[in-house]
Design a protein around this motif. Structure first.
Motif, short mmCIF file in Angstrom:
data_model
loop_
_atom_site.label_atom_id
_atom_site.label_comp_id
_atom_site.label_asym_id
_atom_site.label_seq_id
_atom_site.Cartn_x
_atom_site.Cartn_y
_atom_site.Cartn_z
N GLU A 74 0.65 -1.35 0.10
CA GLU A 74 0.02 -0.02 0.08
C GLU A 74 0.95 1.21 0.22
OE1 GLU A 74 -2.66 -0.18 3.37
OE2 GLU A 74 -3.64 -1.95 2.47
N LEU A 75 1.99 1.22 0.76
CA LEU A 75 2.72 2.33 0.89
C LEU A 75 3.65 2.61 -0.42
CD1 LEU A 75 3.95 4.37 2.89
CD2 LEU A 75 5.85 2.70 3.23
N GLU A 76 3.80 1.70 -1.23
CA GLU A 76 4.57 1.56 -2.49
C GLU A 76 3.49 2.20 -3.62
OE1 GLU A 76 6.15 -1.86 -3.90
OE2 GLU A 76 7.44 -2.12 -2.33
N ASP A 77 2.13 1.63 -3.40
CA ASP A 77 1.14 2.34 -4.36
C ASP A 77 0.82 3.72 -4.14
OD1 ASP A 77 0.91 -0.23 -5.59
OD2 ASP A 77 -0.91 -0.72 -4.31
N LEU A 78 0.75 4.08 -2.98
CA LEU A 78 0.74 5.57 -2.34
C LEU A 78 1.64 6.42 -3.00
CD1 LEU A 78 -0.89 5.19 1.05
CD2 LEU A 78 -2.15 5.81 -1.18
N SER A 79 3.02 6.05 -2.67
CA SER A 79 4.22 6.63 -3.25
C SER A 79 4.15 6.88 -4.84
CB SER A 79 5.54 6.34 -2.61
OG SER A 79 5.44 5.02 -3.15
N GLN A 80 3.49 5.96 -5.28
CA GLN A 80 3.69 6.03 -6.79
C GLN A 80 2.54 6.93 -7.38
OE1 GLN A 80 5.74 4.40 -9.25
NE2 GLN A 80 4.57 5.58 -10.55
N LYS A 81 1.26 6.89 -6.61
CA LYS A 81 0.28 7.77 -6.91
C LYS A 81 0.74 9.12 -6.64
CE LYS A 81 -3.60 4.95 -6.06
NZ LYS A 81 -5.05 4.81 -5.33
N LEU A 82 1.38 9.54 -5.54
CA LEU A 82 2.19 10.87 -5.11
C LEU A 82 2.96 11.20 -6.24
CD1 LEU A 82 2.05 12.79 -2.97
CD2 LEU A 82 4.15 11.78 -2.09
#
Length: 164
Positions: A74-82
């Motif tokens: 989830e953290l990787e996905d959120l950082s990619q979205k950011l």
């Protein structure tokens, strides 16, 4: 600086001692001292209890690992979205590489490359015959021939007279 280093060393030693005391307290609380019974049946019961505890701890460890992997994803996905929401990111300039089709296939397929992509090798040799018809077409279509006649005032006069 040496005084600061000395102070830091003493702080690290204090932290290590505090961790050791905390570890001893935890082990004393959660791990009672082992008392080995004398009979075979009691030893088997103790082993069964220990196996049950090990299984419970392993299940808990597995669950926490799965939770950790899930949160990391989830953290990787959120950082990619950011990163995507920030907008413009620099694309590296691409360099042109001159490579024939054979070299490209050899690079992609390696030793499996058998087909020759030399397109010019399969072309027929054609001999051009000079026929009178082609000569006539060349003479009529040669624009260089009439350039001197049409240049200057005389050429314009001829064009004007031809138009009438």
């Amino acid at each position: 600086q040496s005084a600061m280093l000395q102070l830091a060393v003493t702080e690290i030693e204090k932290e290590a001692a505090a961790k050791e005391v905390e570890k001893q307290n935890y082990l004393a609380e959660h791990c009672p001292p082992l008392s080995l019974p004398g009979s075979m049946q009691e030893l088997q019961d103790l082993c069964k209890k220990l196996h049950a505890k090990i299984e419970a701890v392993d299940e808990e460890r597995y669950d926490t690992e799965v939770k950790l992997q899930k949160t990391n994803k989830e953290l990787e996905d959120l950082s990619q979205k950011l990163f995507d929401l920030r907008g413009k990111f620099k694309r590296p300039p691409l360099r042109r590489v001159r490579m024939s089709a054979d070299a490209m296939l050899r690079a992609l397929l390696g030793s499996k490359h058998k087909v020759c992509m030399d397109l010019r090798a399969n072309l027929k040799q054609v001999k051009k015959e000079d026929t009178e018809k082609e000569k006539d077409l060349r003479d009529v279509g040669d624009w260089r021939k009439n350039i001197e006649e049409k240049s200057g005032m005389e050429g314009r006069k001829k064009m004007f007279e031809a138009g009438e």
